[in-house]
Design a protein around this motif. Sequence first.
Motif, PDB file in Angstrom:
ATOM      1  N   UNK A  92      10.713   9.146  -4.385  1.00  0.00           N
ATOM      2  CA  UNK A  92       9.263   9.312  -4.211  1.00  0.00           C
ATOM      3  C   UNK A  92       8.612  10.009  -5.408  1.00  0.00           C
ATOM      4  N   UNK A  93       9.357  10.884  -6.073  1.00  0.00           N
ATOM      5  CA  UNK A  93       8.742  11.656  -7.169  1.00  0.00           C
ATOM      6  C   UNK A  93       8.353  10.765  -8.347  1.00  0.00           C
ATOM      7  N   UNK A  94       9.090   9.703  -8.577  1.00  0.00           N
ATOM      8  CA  UNK A  94       8.771   8.826  -9.718  1.00  0.00           C
ATOM      9  C   UNK A  94       7.955   7.608  -9.346  1.00  0.00           C
ATOM     10  N   UNK A  95       7.547   7.541  -8.075  1.00  0.00           N
ATOM     11  CA  UNK A  95       6.839   6.359  -7.575  1.00  0.00           C
ATOM     12  C   UNK A  95       5.442   6.264  -8.182  1.00  0.00           C
ATOM     13  N   UNK A  96       5.158   5.141  -8.840  1.00  0.00           N
ATOM     14  CA  UNK A  96       3.841   4.971  -9.461  1.00  0.00           C
ATOM     15  C   UNK A  96       3.366   3.534  -9.299  1.00  0.00           C
ATOM     16  N   UNK A  97       2.121   3.404  -8.862  1.00  0.00           N
ATOM     17  CA  UNK A  97       1.554   2.063  -8.677  1.00  0.00           C
ATOM     18  C   UNK A  97       0.877   1.602  -9.960  1.00  0.00           C
ATOM     19  N   UNK A  98       1.099   0.360 -10.318  1.00  0.00           N
ATOM     20  CA  UNK A  98       0.361  -0.255 -11.422  1.00  0.00           C
ATOM     21  C   UNK A  98      -1.101  -0.422 -10.965  1.00  0.00           C
ATOM     22  N   UNK A  99      -2.062  -0.443 -11.886  1.00  0.00           N
ATOM     23  CA  UNK A  99      -3.465  -0.660 -11.476  1.00  0.00           C
ATOM     24  C   UNK A  99      -3.641  -1.928 -10.631  1.00  0.00           C
ATOM     25  N   UNK A 100      -2.913  -2.980 -10.973  1.00  0.00           N
ATOM     26  CA  UNK A 100      -3.010  -4.234 -10.188  1.00  0.00           C
ATOM     27  C   UNK A 100      -2.498  -4.023  -8.765  1.00  0.00           C
ATOM     28  N   UNK A 101      -1.472  -3.191  -8.626  1.00  0.00           N
ATOM     29  CA  UNK A 101      -0.926  -2.887  -7.298  1.00  0.00           C
ATOM     30  C   UNK A 101      -1.920  -2.051  -6.504  1.00  0.00           C
ATOM     31  N   UNK A 102      -2.551  -1.097  -7.186  1.00  0.00           N
ATOM     32  CA  UNK A 102      -3.561  -0.263  -6.519  1.00  0.00           C
ATOM     33  C   UNK A 102      -4.703  -1.122  -5.975  1.00  0.00           C
ATOM     34  N   UNK A 103      -5.117  -2.105  -6.762  1.00  0.00           N
ATOM     35  CA  UNK A 103      -6.207  -2.997  -6.339  1.00  0.00           C
ATOM     36  C   UNK A 103      -5.779  -3.825  -5.122  1.00  0.00           C
ATOM     37  N   UNK A 104      -4.547  -4.299  -5.141  1.00  0.00           N
ATOM     38  CA  UNK A 104      -3.994  -5.103  -4.047  1.00  0.00           C
ATOM     39  C   UNK A 104      -3.934  -4.261  -2.767  1.00  0.00           C
ATOM     40  N   UNK A 105      -3.332  -3.069  -2.869  1.00  0.00           N
ATOM     41  CA  UNK A 105      -3.189  -2.195  -1.697  1.00  0.00           C
ATOM     42  C   UNK A 105      -4.553  -1.773  -1.154  1.00  0.00           C
ATOM     43  N   UNK A 106      -5.502  -1.534  -2.051  1.00  0.00           N
ATOM     44  CA  UNK A 106      -6.847  -1.130  -1.623  1.00  0.00           C
ATOM     45  C   UNK A 106      -7.519  -2.239  -0.820  1.00  0.00           C
ATOM     46  N   UNK A 107      -7.332  -3.486  -1.254  1.00  0.00           N
ATOM     47  CA  UNK A 107      -7.929  -4.609  -0.522  1.00  0.00           C
ATOM     48  C   UNK A 107      -7.273  -4.778   0.855  1.00  0.00           C
ATOM     49  N   UNK A 201      -0.299 -12.244  -7.761  1.00  0.00           N
ATOM     50  CA  UNK A 201      -0.033 -12.797  -9.092  1.00  0.00           C
ATOM     51  C   UNK A 201      -0.424 -11.798 -10.180  1.00  0.00           C
ATOM     52  N   UNK A 202      -1.504 -11.045  -9.947  1.00  0.00           N
ATOM     53  CA  UNK A 202      -1.933 -10.024 -10.917  1.00  0.00           C
ATOM     54  C   UNK A 202      -0.865  -8.932 -11.062  1.00  0.00           C
ATOM     55  N   UNK A 203      -0.202  -8.601  -9.958  1.00  0.00           N
ATOM     56  CA  UNK A 203       0.891  -7.614 -10.014  1.00  0.00           C
ATOM     57  C   UNK A 203       2.044  -8.178 -10.853  1.00  0.00           C
ATOM     58  N   UNK A 204       2.381  -9.444 -10.620  1.00  0.00           N
ATOM     59  CA  UNK A 204       3.445 -10.083 -11.415  1.00  0.00           C
ATOM     60  C   UNK A 204       3.084 -10.080 -12.907  1.00  0.00           C
ATOM     61  N   UNK A 205       1.819 -10.349 -13.194  1.00  0.00           N
ATOM     62  CA  UNK A 205       1.370 -10.389 -14.587  1.00  0.00           C
ATOM     63  C   UNK A 205       1.548  -9.013 -15.235  1.00  0.00           C
TER      64      UNK A 205
END
Length: 215
Positions: A92-107, A201-205
């Motif tokens: 958990x300490x190193x867990x970091x979301x990519x901006x694309x992942x943040x956008x996906x999770x937020x939606x 797909x944005x996360x994959x990119x």
Amino acid sequence: MDSFSTLIRTASHEQHVEAETSTFMSDLLGGRLGVDAYARYTEQLWFVYEALEAGAGRLASDPVAGPFVRPELLRLPALERDLAHLRGADWRTGLAALPATEAYAARVRECSDRWPGGYVAHHYTRYLGDLSGGQIIRDRAERTWGFARKGDGVRFYVFEGISNPAAFKREYRELLDGFRADDLEKQRVVAECKRAFALNTAVFRALGEEFPLSA
């Protein structure tokens, strides 16, 4: 007239293919990336499923989303076991979301909070994908990085509560066909399915940019 499940499947086919054939996924499945790339991808999944499953309890009694909320689908405990195996006990300490992942999770969270039909779109896109194409990822991961068959590292792809995936998917599609909504709402749900694939797909990119194959 096509059933709603057929409508969803055919309408999102193009996006589905685009997600599956992304450079990152092709490189991952082709064994051209190391286990670190696989672990990073698994971390991104955690954020999406945390958003998806955080609202599941509340939506279980919702007339629209409720029938789709099934305990045997929940992935978070399996994901967390995989991450402990891949990243160690303090994953958990190193867990970091990519901006694309943040956008996906937020939606996903937005739909979960405000629009049950939209939640169903994301639910369908993720879980039916995991039951289908996810099995290819599991098989490749076991062979490429030597995980125990259906063991730690690939538990996310193992649905222990579903003994017959084909029958389960058939049932799920029947639920979609019984989706009680007018045509306009159904079109909105189909559009949200397309959006879910685009977010994925944005996360994959973004992962592809983080793990480029050296030329």
